[in-house]
Design a protein around this motif. Sequence first.
Motif, PDB file in Angstrom:
ATOM      1  N   ALA A   1     -15.614   4.529  -0.225  1.00 31.26           N
ATOM      2  CA  ALA A   1     -15.784   3.105   0.928  1.00 31.26           C
ATOM      3  C   ALA A   1     -15.641   1.835   0.204  1.00 31.26           C
ATOM      4  CB  ALA A   1     -17.235   3.461   1.189  1.00 31.26           C
ATOM      5  N   ARG A   2     -16.104   1.500  -0.922  1.00 33.14           N
ATOM      6  CA  ARG A   2     -15.939   0.333  -1.655  1.00 33.14           C
ATOM      7  C   ARG A   2     -14.442   0.136  -1.780  1.00 33.14           C
ATOM      8  NH1 ARG A   2     -18.736  -1.187  -7.260  1.00 33.14           N
ATOM      9  NH2 ARG A   2     -17.891  -3.130  -7.511  1.00 33.14           N
ATOM     10  N   HIS A   3     -13.497   1.122  -2.072  1.00 32.48           N
ATOM     11  CA  HIS A   3     -12.188   0.673  -2.468  1.00 32.48           C
ATOM     12  C   HIS A   3     -11.370   0.520  -0.958  1.00 32.48           C
ATOM     13  CE1 HIS A   3     -11.798   2.620  -6.583  1.00 32.48           C
ATOM     14  NE2 HIS A   3     -12.720   1.777  -6.291  1.00 32.48           N
ATOM     15  N   ARG A   4     -11.819   1.163   0.079  1.00 28.89           N
ATOM     16  CA  ARG A   4     -11.127   1.008   1.712  1.00 28.89           C
ATOM     17  C   ARG A   4     -11.617  -0.409   1.862  1.00 28.89           C
ATOM     18  NH1 ARG A   4     -13.289   6.651   1.979  1.00 28.89           N
ATOM     19  NH2 ARG A   4     -15.157   5.802   3.222  1.00 28.89           N
ATOM     20  N   LEU A   5     -12.721  -0.962   1.463  1.00 32.38           N
ATOM     21  CA  LEU A   5     -13.200  -2.364   2.019  1.00 32.38           C
ATOM     22  C   LEU A   5     -12.177  -3.350   1.181  1.00 32.38           C
ATOM     23  CD1 LEU A   5     -16.701  -2.197   2.240  1.00 32.38           C
ATOM     24  CD2 LEU A   5     -15.242  -2.352   4.077  1.00 32.38           C
ATOM     25  N   SER A   6     -11.908  -2.878  -0.203  1.00 28.81           N
ATOM     26  CA  SER A   6     -11.260  -3.760  -1.055  1.00 28.81           C
ATOM     27  C   SER A   6      -9.612  -3.954  -0.544  1.00 28.81           C
ATOM     28  CB  SER A   6     -11.081  -3.289  -2.373  1.00 28.81           C
ATOM     29  OG  SER A   6     -12.382  -3.475  -3.026  1.00 28.81           O
ATOM     30  N   VAL A   7      -9.143  -2.593   0.042  1.00 29.77           N
ATOM     31  CA  VAL A   7      -7.756  -2.631   0.812  1.00 29.77           C
ATOM     32  C   VAL A   7      -7.780  -3.456   1.926  1.00 29.77           C
ATOM     33  CG1 VAL A   7      -6.249  -1.360   1.773  1.00 29.77           C
ATOM     34  CG2 VAL A   7      -7.142  -0.516  -0.356  1.00 29.77           C
ATOM     35  N   LYS A   8      -8.899  -3.539   2.704  1.00 23.51           N
ATOM     36  CA  LYS A   8      -8.852  -4.452   3.999  1.00 23.51           C
ATOM     37  C   LYS A   8      -9.089  -6.012   3.529  1.00 23.51           C
ATOM     38  CE  LYS A   8     -11.193  -4.080   8.182  1.00 23.51           C
ATOM     39  NZ  LYS A   8     -12.004  -3.393   9.255  1.00 23.51           N
ATOM     40  N   ALA A   9      -9.700  -6.035   2.368  1.00 24.95           N
ATOM     41  CA  ALA A   9      -9.711  -7.485   1.824  1.00 24.95           C
ATOM     42  C   ALA A   9      -8.427  -7.867   1.757  1.00 24.95           C
ATOM     43  CB  ALA A   9     -10.644  -7.615   0.730  1.00 24.95           C
ATOM     44  N   LEU A  10      -7.485  -7.352   1.037  1.00 19.75           N
ATOM     45  CA  LEU A  10      -6.262  -7.710   0.656  1.00 19.75           C
ATOM     46  C   LEU A  10      -5.379  -7.728   1.797  1.00 19.75           C
ATOM     47  CD1 LEU A  10      -5.622  -5.283  -2.583  1.00 19.75           C
ATOM     48  CD2 LEU A  10      -5.720  -8.138  -2.374  1.00 19.75           C
ATOM     49  N   GLY A  11      -5.845  -7.532   3.070  1.00 20.88           N
ATOM     50  CA  GLY A  11      -5.038  -7.642   4.267  1.00 20.88           C
ATOM     51  C   GLY A  11      -3.976  -6.267   4.377  1.00 20.88           C
ATOM     52  N   LEU A  12      -4.352  -5.303   3.950  1.00 20.66           N
ATOM     53  CA  LEU A  12      -3.320  -4.083   4.000  1.00 20.66           C
ATOM     54  C   LEU A  12      -4.046  -3.064   4.941  1.00 20.66           C
ATOM     55  CD1 LEU A  12      -2.655  -3.587   0.213  1.00 20.66           C
ATOM     56  CD2 LEU A  12      -1.255  -4.634   2.031  1.00 20.66           C
ATOM     57  N   GLY A  13      -3.170  -2.623   5.781  1.00 15.79           N
ATOM     58  CA  GLY A  13      -3.583  -1.500   6.812  1.00 15.79           C
ATOM     59  C   GLY A  13      -3.128  -0.378   6.513  1.00 15.79           C
ATOM     60  N   LYS A  14      -1.911  -0.063   7.214  1.00 16.30           N
ATOM     61  CA  LYS A  14      -1.229   1.175   6.944  1.00 16.30           C
ATOM     62  C   LYS A  14      -0.391   1.653   5.881  1.00 16.30           C
ATOM     63  CE  LYS A  14      -0.604   1.592  11.992  1.00 16.30           C
ATOM     64  NZ  LYS A  14       0.574   1.976  12.815  1.00 16.30           N
ATOM     65  N   VAL A  15      -0.225   2.563   5.289  1.00 17.70           N
ATOM     66  CA  VAL A  15       0.836   3.113   4.239  1.00 17.70           C
ATOM     67  C   VAL A  15       2.050   2.451   4.449  1.00 17.70           C
ATOM     68  CG1 VAL A  15       2.005   4.624   2.903  1.00 17.70           C
ATOM     69  CG2 VAL A  15      -0.382   5.038   3.844  1.00 17.70           C
ATOM     70  N   GLY A  16       2.635   1.512   3.437  1.00 13.33           N
ATOM     71  CA  GLY A  16       3.801   0.928   3.578  1.00 13.33           C
ATOM     72  C   GLY A  16       3.759  -0.618   3.930  1.00 13.33           C
TER      73      GLY A  16
ATOM     74  N   LEU B   1       0.864  -1.357   0.013  1.00 17.13           N
ATOM     75  CA  LEU B   1       0.122  -0.027  -0.050  1.00 17.13           C
ATOM     76  C   LEU B   1       0.668   1.186  -0.204  1.00 17.13           C
ATOM     77  CD1 LEU B   1      -2.859   1.154   0.158  1.00 17.13           C
ATOM     78  CD2 LEU B   1      -2.683   1.102   2.595  1.00 17.13           C
ATOM     79  N   VAL B   2       0.694   2.023  -1.260  1.00 17.08           N
ATOM     80  CA  VAL B   2       1.739   3.214  -1.066  1.00 17.08           C
ATOM     81  C   VAL B   2       1.061   4.532  -1.077  1.00 17.08           C
ATOM     82  CG1 VAL B   2       3.230   1.988  -2.673  1.00 17.08           C
ATOM     83  CG2 VAL B   2       1.523   3.117  -3.679  1.00 17.08           C
ATOM     84  N   LYS B   3      -0.249   4.429  -0.979  1.00 18.10           N
ATOM     85  CA  LYS B   3      -1.154   5.936  -0.841  1.00 18.10           C
ATOM     86  C   LYS B   3      -2.010   5.512   0.375  1.00 18.10           C
ATOM     87  CE  LYS B   3      -3.326   9.138  -3.546  1.00 18.10           C
ATOM     88  NZ  LYS B   3      -3.675   9.695  -4.902  1.00 18.10           N
ATOM     89  N   GLY B   4      -2.218   6.793   0.814  1.00 13.00           N
ATOM     90  CA  GLY B   4      -3.368   6.694   2.084  1.00 13.00           C
ATOM     91  C   GLY B   4      -4.950   6.438   1.580  1.00 13.00           C
ATOM     92  N   LEU B   5      -5.557   6.139   2.341  1.00 12.10           N
ATOM     93  CA  LEU B   5      -7.070   5.845   1.937  1.00 12.10           C
ATOM     94  C   LEU B   5      -7.934   7.132   2.124  1.00 12.10           C
ATOM     95  CD1 LEU B   5      -7.376   2.286   3.683  1.00 12.10           C
ATOM     96  CD2 LEU B   5      -6.969   2.966   1.278  1.00 12.10           C
ATOM     97  N   ARG B   6      -7.498   8.181   2.748  1.00 10.40           N
ATOM     98  CA  ARG B   6      -8.105   9.325   2.899  1.00 10.40           C
ATOM     99  C   ARG B   6      -8.573  10.006   1.632  1.00 10.40           C
ATOM    100  NH1 ARG B   6      -6.499  14.489   6.535  1.00 10.40           N
ATOM    101  NH2 ARG B   6      -8.696  15.211   7.155  1.00 10.40           N
ATOM    102  N   GLY B   7     -10.025  10.149   1.575  1.00  9.32           N
ATOM    103  CA  GLY B   7     -10.790  10.688   0.330  1.00  9.32           C
ATOM    104  C   GLY B   7     -10.887   9.551  -0.753  1.00  9.32           C
ATOM    105  N   THR B   8     -10.922   8.526  -0.462  1.00  4.21           N
ATOM    106  CA  THR B   8     -11.082   7.298  -1.256  1.00  4.21           C
ATOM    107  C   THR B   8     -12.547   6.840  -1.188  1.00  4.21           C
ATOM    108  OG1 THR B   8     -10.126   5.392   0.102  1.00  4.21           O
ATOM    109  CG2 THR B   8      -8.852   6.402  -1.564  1.00  4.21           C
TER     110      THR B   8
END
Length: 61
Positions: free
Chosen positions: A20-35, A11-18
Amino acid sequence: MANDKTIKVRLVKGLRGTQARHRLSVKALGLGKVGSVRELKDSPQVRGLINQLHYLVQVEE
């Protein structure tokens, strides 16, 4: 055993401003914080999530 390939997703970019569906997809991949990095099995489902989040993640094969 035909498809034992894995890919690293970072994950190279923060989730702020994205969306909600994309935030859930990031969570589904198991990614949390940037980096954060996950090593995932290369499958069509994972590739679909990565294609949806192309502007947020970096993929290493």
